[in-house]
Design an enzyme around this catalytic site. Structure first.
Site, PDB file in Angstrom:
ATOM      1  N   CYS A  94       0.853  -1.188   0.000  1.00  0.00           N
ATOM      2  CA  CYS A  94       0.000   0.000   0.000  1.00  0.00           C
ATOM      3  C   CYS A  94       0.889   1.238   0.000  1.00  0.00           C
ATOM      4  O   CYS A  94       1.874   1.283   0.746  1.00  0.00           O
ATOM      5  CB  CYS A  94      -0.886  -0.018   1.254  1.00  0.00           C
ATOM      6  SG  CYS A  94      -1.976   1.403   1.388  1.00  0.00           S
ATOM      7  N   HIS A 136      -9.022  -3.907  -1.978  1.00  0.00           N
ATOM      8  CA  HIS A 136      -8.028  -3.223  -1.136  1.00  0.00           C
ATOM      9  C   HIS A 136      -8.353  -1.723  -1.075  1.00  0.00           C
ATOM     10  O   HIS A 136      -8.374  -1.127   0.003  1.00  0.00           O
ATOM     11  CB  HIS A 136      -6.622  -3.467  -1.723  1.00  0.00           C
ATOM     12  CG  HIS A 136      -5.526  -2.664  -1.090  1.00  0.00           C
ATOM     13  ND1 HIS A 136      -4.450  -3.232  -0.456  1.00  0.00           N
ATOM     14  CD2 HIS A 136      -5.335  -1.318  -0.993  1.00  0.00           C
ATOM     15  CE1 HIS A 136      -3.659  -2.264   0.013  1.00  0.00           C
ATOM     16  NE2 HIS A 136      -4.174  -1.098  -0.314  1.00  0.00           N
TER      17      HIS A 136
END
Ligand code: NI
Length: 186
Positions: A94, A136
């Site tokens: 991320c 996500h």
């Protein structure tokens, strides 16, 4: 187009729940374009608006590896309307949790309904990596992070590491400021 600063752990804004977009207007379209540019530049394959400090339910995704393969998706107010029981596991990362990767299991296939760049309602099915990225990013809209899916031990270790790094950055910045004021005084 402008590059936007990406916020990282432990910035508390990452835990905010984003608000639905009421109208897809020029301002939102500019944000979409800036987010896409920021994501390509990072480089990343998905970015949620809260990652650039905007608590809006907006996600940009592009899993194309090269410029020729680029195929950006603009997801405004996305909803998962169906998810497969079958799960698949990906080694996720991320942009807001830099340099940390771990395996996360999510539904292997999802059907997503959202508004597009023109404000029209559309639906699509995502499988494989695309399904993972979409889920996500959507997690970010509810203040989630992919590390929330890990064991508590692992998650706490990551959170501590980033909190410590942030404190070190603060100390370094403080010392630099002190030095500068000393030099200015000399
Ligand atoms: Ni992320």
């Amino acid at each position: 187009m402008a590059l936007l600063p990406i916020i990282t752990l432990p910035d508390p804004r990452l835990r905010q729940v984003s608000k639905p977009v009421e109208k897809v207007d020029a301002e939102i379209q500019t944000l979409l374009d800036d987010m896409l540019q920021t994501m390509y530049e990072a480089p990343g394959i998905g970015l949620a608006a809260i990652q650039v400090g905007e608590p809006k339910r907006i996600v940009v995704v592009d899993i194309g590896k090269t410029e020729e393969e680029r195929n950006p998706l603009f997801l405004i107010n996305p909803e998962i309307v169906w998810a497969s029981e079958e799960l698949s596991s990906y080694n996720e990362g991320c942009l807001s949790v830099p340099d940390y990767f771990d395996d996360v299991k999510r539904p292997a296939m999802v059907r997503v309904r959202h508004l597009d760049r023109k404000g029209e309602t559309v639906e699509f099915e995502a499988v494989g990596l695309l399904a993972t990225v979409v889920q996500h990013e959507m997690e970010h809209l509810d203040g989630g992070l992919f590390i929330d899916n890990l064991s508590r031990l692992k998650r706490e270790r990551v959170v501590k590491k980033f909190a410590k790094a942030a404190r070190m950055d603060e100390i370094v910045a403080q010392r630099r400021a002190e030095r500068q004021s000393e030099e200015a005084g000399a």
